[in-house]
Motif scaffolding. Structure first.
Motif, PDB file in Angstrom:
ATOM      1  N   UNK A  49       0.853  -1.183   0.000  1.00  0.00           N
ATOM      2  CA  UNK A  49       0.000   0.000   0.000  1.00  0.00           C
ATOM      3  C   UNK A  49       0.890   1.234   0.000  1.00  0.00           C
ATOM      4  N   UNK A  50       0.503   2.217  -0.819  1.00  0.00           N
ATOM      5  CA  UNK A  50       1.177   3.506  -0.802  1.00  0.00           C
ATOM      6  C   UNK A  50       0.145   4.567  -0.475  1.00  0.00           C
ATOM      7  N   UNK A  51       0.322   5.222   0.626  1.00  0.00           N
ATOM      8  CA  UNK A  51      -0.626   6.262   1.045  1.00  0.00           C
ATOM      9  C   UNK A  51      -2.071   5.776   1.031  1.00  0.00           C
ATOM     10  N   UNK A  52      -2.305   4.661   1.618  1.00  0.00           N
ATOM     11  CA  UNK A  52      -3.616   4.017   1.783  1.00  0.00           C
ATOM     12  C   UNK A  52      -4.156   3.394   0.499  1.00  0.00           C
ATOM     13  N   UNK A  53      -3.398   3.450  -0.599  1.00  0.00           N
ATOM     14  CA  UNK A  53      -3.872   2.859  -1.849  1.00  0.00           C
ATOM     15  C   UNK A  53      -3.119   1.582  -2.173  1.00  0.00           C
ATOM     16  N   UNK A  54      -3.845   0.568  -2.596  1.00  0.00           N
ATOM     17  CA  UNK A  54      -3.228  -0.708  -2.945  1.00  0.00           C
ATOM     18  C   UNK A  54      -2.418  -0.554  -4.224  1.00  0.00           C
ATOM     19  N   UNK A  55      -1.107  -0.892  -4.181  1.00  0.00           N
ATOM     20  CA  UNK A  55      -0.297  -0.798  -5.389  1.00  0.00           C
ATOM     21  C   UNK A  55       0.253  -2.137  -5.833  1.00  0.00           C
ATOM     22  N   UNK A  56       0.371  -3.086  -4.936  1.00  0.00           N
ATOM     23  CA  UNK A  56       0.801  -4.425  -5.309  1.00  0.00           C
ATOM     24  C   UNK A  56      -0.155  -5.418  -4.673  1.00  0.00           C
ATOM     25  N   UNK A  57      -0.656  -6.320  -5.492  1.00  0.00           N
ATOM     26  CA  UNK A  57      -1.509  -7.382  -4.990  1.00  0.00           C
ATOM     27  C   UNK A  57      -1.085  -8.643  -5.720  1.00  0.00           C
ATOM     28  N   UNK A  58      -0.207  -9.396  -5.076  1.00  0.00           N
ATOM     29  CA  UNK A  58       0.309 -10.596  -5.714  1.00  0.00           C
ATOM     30  C   UNK A  58      -0.773 -11.678  -5.736  1.00  0.00           C
ATOM     31  N   UNK A  59      -0.425 -12.818  -6.281  1.00  0.00           N
ATOM     32  CA  UNK A  59      -1.403 -13.896  -6.401  1.00  0.00           C
ATOM     33  C   UNK A  59      -1.670 -14.477  -5.021  1.00  0.00           C
ATOM     34  N   UNK A  60      -2.609 -13.868  -4.356  1.00  0.00           N
ATOM     35  CA  UNK A  60      -2.968 -14.264  -3.000  1.00  0.00           C
ATOM     36  C   UNK A  60      -4.453 -14.577  -3.002  1.00  0.00           C
ATOM     37  N   UNK A  61      -4.869 -15.666  -2.327  1.00  0.00           N
ATOM     38  CA  UNK A  61      -6.306 -15.963  -2.291  1.00  0.00           C
ATOM     39  C   UNK A  61      -7.102 -14.788  -1.762  1.00  0.00           C
ATOM     40  N   UNK A  62      -8.322 -14.625  -2.275  1.00  0.00           N
ATOM     41  CA  UNK A  62      -9.111 -13.473  -1.837  1.00  0.00           C
ATOM     42  C   UNK A  62      -9.646 -13.640  -0.425  1.00  0.00           C
ATOM     43  N   UNK A  63      -9.277 -14.714   0.245  1.00  0.00           N
ATOM     44  CA  UNK A  63      -9.552 -14.845   1.677  1.00  0.00           C
ATOM     45  C   UNK A  63      -8.691 -13.856   2.482  1.00  0.00           C
ATOM     46  N   UNK A  64      -7.637 -13.368   1.843  1.00  0.00           N
ATOM     47  CA  UNK A  64      -6.748 -12.393   2.482  1.00  0.00           C
ATOM     48  C   UNK A  64      -7.171 -11.002   2.040  1.00  0.00           C
TER      49      UNK A  64
END
Lengths: 114, 115
Positions: A49-64
């Motif tokens: 997260x950069x300044x409250x915005x998601x910038x990286x979302x790797x291949x992680x189950x959407x349970x996270x």
């Protein structure tokens, strides 16, 4: 005064439960991360997260699901926990705009799913 | 695309002898390179970093690393190992010129020190 603090440090829970890990940094950094470290010590980035915005979302189950209420906090919520979620989760922060971007890590949260 | 390879998963040396932990990287741009150390049950701590200044970088606890562009290497060395150096060491590459900058960790090298 701890720069990056995570709570809880240890978490033991049953499969199927929902749990959260909290992270706070007092360094004034703009960017925060969650990393997962498996039993072989391999560190894998999960979110940034950069300044409250998601910038990286790797291949992680959407349970996270990460949540950043402000730039000093990045929490990680995990739904329907599975055995494979057992790991140490590290929060880190950095000033992304700085070329000397050292990562500052918390001490980790060891999650054990039974 | 960035990548980093730590060539040894485990290195064991005797106390007082030199330490060499090897790291090779791949980066499309001019990388920043780091070494982090993780003591048992602790978070990671920065040992040293290279960010396009001097190619020989000195860090904490007597460690140093040399950036060799021709060999795409950033090996970590220490002249004389101490028992307290036993830990896991991570080589890290960071691409700061891409709008989608990411920090990539190597798989780690466990350093054991024999008395």
């Amino acid at each position: 005064d701890t720069a990056v603090s995570q709570t809880p440090k240890y978490l033991v829970t049953q499969m199927g439960n929902d749990k959260s890990i909290k992270c706070e940094q007092n360094l004034g950094h703009d960017t925060m991360y969650w990393y997962k470290q498996d039993s072989k010590k391999f560190l894998k980035i999960m979110f940034s997260y950069n300044n409250k915005e998601l910038i990286i979302n790797e291949t992680v189950p959407n349970r996270f699901s990460p949540k950043s209420p402000d730039k000093a906090h990045l929490n990680l919520h995990i739904n329907s926990l599975e055995l494979g979620d057992s790991a140490v989760y590290f929060c880190a922060s950095t000033q992304l705009t700085s070329r000397d971007g050292e990562l500052f890590f918390g001490e980790g949260s060891r999650l054990t799913v039974l | 695309a960035q990548s980093v390879t730590q060539l040894d998963s485990h290195v064991s040396v005797s106390e007082g002898t030199p330490v060499l932990l090897r790291c090779n990287y791949s980066s499309s741009y001019s990388p920043s390179l780091f070494w982090y150390v993780q003591h048992p049950n602790k978070g990671l701590q920065l040992l040293l970093k290279y960010t396009s200044a001097a190619t020989l970088v000195k860090g904490i606890n007597g460690f140093e690393a040399e950036f060799k562009k021709s060999e795409t290497s950033f090996h970590l060395t220490k002249p004389s190992a101490h028992m307290s150096d036993a830990a896991e060491y991570f080589c890290v590459v960071s691409d700061w010129e891409s709008s989608a900058s990411k920090i990539i960790f190597g798989s780690g090298t466990r350093l054991s020190i024999r008395p």
